[in-house]
Design a protein around this motif. Sequence first.
Motif, PDB file in Angstrom:
ATOM      1  N   CYS A 106       0.883  -1.223   0.019  1.00 56.22           N
ATOM      2  CA  CYS A 106      -0.067   0.040   0.087  1.00 56.22           C
ATOM      3  C   CYS A 106       0.934   1.328  -0.011  1.00 56.22           C
ATOM      4  O   CYS A 106       2.002   1.276   0.222  1.00 56.22           O
ATOM      5  N   LYS A 166      -5.642  -0.222   6.066  1.00 51.33           N
ATOM      6  CA  LYS A 166      -7.179  -0.995   6.336  1.00 51.33           C
ATOM      7  C   LYS A 166      -7.612  -1.521   4.753  1.00 51.33           C
ATOM      8  O   LYS A 166      -8.383  -2.515   4.656  1.00 51.33           O
ATOM      9  N   ARG A 167      -7.007  -0.962   3.975  1.00 50.67           N
ATOM     10  CA  ARG A 167      -7.370  -1.355   2.504  1.00 50.67           C
ATOM     11  C   ARG A 167      -6.563  -2.336   1.848  1.00 50.67           C
ATOM     12  O   ARG A 167      -6.913  -2.621   0.912  1.00 50.67           O
ATOM     13  N   LYS A 196      -5.263   4.707   7.327  1.00 44.10           N
ATOM     14  CA  LYS A 196      -6.636   4.566   6.274  1.00 44.10           C
ATOM     15  C   LYS A 196      -6.086   3.577   5.536  1.00 44.10           C
ATOM     16  O   LYS A 196      -7.060   2.722   5.277  1.00 44.10           O
ATOM     17  N   PRO A 239      -3.660   0.046  -3.216  1.00 45.32           N
ATOM     18  CA  PRO A 239      -4.318   0.868  -2.329  1.00 45.32           C
ATOM     19  C   PRO A 239      -3.343   2.068  -1.999  1.00 45.32           C
ATOM     20  O   PRO A 239      -2.173   1.929  -1.901  1.00 45.32           O
TER      21      PRO A 239
END
Lengths: 281, 317
Positions: free
Chosen positions: B248, B315-316, B312, B276
């Motif tokens: 990410c 979490k993806r 944030k 992400p």
Amino acid sequence: MPNIKELEDLTTQVRRDILRMVHKVNSGHPGGSLGCAEFFVSIYKEIMERNEGFDMDGIGEDLFFLSNGHISPIYYSVLARSGYFPVEELNTFRLINSRLQGHPTTHEGLPGIRIASGSLGQGMSVALGAAQAKKLNNDDHLVYSLHGDGELQEGQNWEAIMYASAKKVDNLISTIDLNQQQIDGSTDDVLPMGSLRAKFEAFGWTVLDIEKGNDIEAVLKGMKEAKSLTGKGKPVCVLLHTVMGNGVDFMMHTHAWHGKAPNDEQLAIGLEQNVETLGDY
Amino acid sequence: MKTYTYTEKKDTRSGFGAGLAELGRTNPNVVALCADLIGSLKMNEFIDENPERFYQIGIAEANMMGIAAGLTIGGKIPFTGTFANFSTGRVYDQIRQSIAYSGKNVKICASHAGLTLGEDGATHQILEDIGLMKMLPGMVVINPCDYNQTKAATIAIADYDGPVYLRFGRPSVPIFTPADQKFEIGKAIQLTEGTDVTIVATGHLVWEALEASKALHEAGISAEVINIHTIKPLDDKAIIESVSKTGCIVTAEEHNHLGGLGESVARVLAQHKPTPQEFVATNDTFGESGTPAQLMDKYGLNSDAIQNAVKKVLKRK
């Protein structure tokens, strides 16, 4: 002494080139091109000191910048007929994959072109930079530029005009093609500019009028005089009084042919009025 | 985790001034132009030492860009100096036609970029300049992070033949890159190694990314921080390699999320390795008056904002 007959023959030939180039692709700008034929022939054949071949930096030679890039047909024709590239290449004007773009560019590597132009009002600044580079290089050659009169409505010109005299850029001769026409009508109809002589003089330039801008002898005489006025602390402005569309009777004295191509019949008439001299491309 | 400290803060524009002064001594073809902002751009040293190679243009940026283009014809390497706003949006067509399309070797040096210009407000705080410049074919876009890197970048671009946009800023920021670090155009610099998340930052946000990585480390999150000083050409390889490991990414820049570094990174990842991504950038807005710190806080461009974006994006995954 220049052979006036030869220069006139060349002028007639480049008029044919202009008409044929624009006709072939049914696009381009014949009016301003025709009006500046004598000017281009004069400076490339007699006025400028040019080196053999083409080098972007142009050290040790005079330079020319076309600010009103839409009159590319006359520029291309005279460059080709001055040996910068084969005359046959005029056949490719505005075609896909051509070096002869609608407006002049360095991007395709066409010899003779040192800056892209077309978006108006930028050429004088570029010419000023080139002129100042010459001074820094102790190169005493001159820089020439050509601008449309309507083009002077662009504000950047006046930044450049103010700068040129303030910084005493006296190795620059900027010529204004005073044909008093622009796309939407006469310059007086679109946006009257008053006296350009008074304006340039107020901005600190030496101003010279060439009243007969379509008479090769008058242009030669005027540009030689302009040359003699360089190196005296002021930039030199030539107000070149021309007729848009000169040499093709139905294109003259009107803005109608600013950016319109002749049809087959109109081409034939234009060519009839300008008989082949040096040979068509 | 590798940590970074600093002993001194300085403005990146002073790094430009120092780099330009050095070029004045080492490269006789370098010339400088300014549109009435010598002091703000820290150009005095170059001018004092090379008065014949300096052109004061006055408040006429369009003319300055044209003159710079012309000076290249004759072998000069012009460096133009004014605020980022007046270096880009105000003169876009001049840059487009006379410099970029014409392929001229002009270095457009732009100070006071972004919100950190501060109290002067939105008229001067350009947040769109990276986008404007990166869209021009052939334009190199560089946004160094501190004094040392800005100085090194200034010196390096003189040796590159082609148009360059060099973006820097007004406020004093920590100096944390080595003074002797060579600047390589288009080569990202990995600052910390990490396994959980990649943070790629440019300009003033690089230090904030390092601060964020420290705090994240304490929270048990391992962040890999990459300094992307060159937005174009982008170091695709470095980004792809890092996200291959972390899975990410957060991009951080003092610029609109439309058109900035984040979008360039997203393009690369969408094409080669969909990942992400969260964006730390302004959200399609103008700035306003305030102190740099207040503005960076209000518009979400600091270490806190980066940490939040990391949480944030994790979490993806």
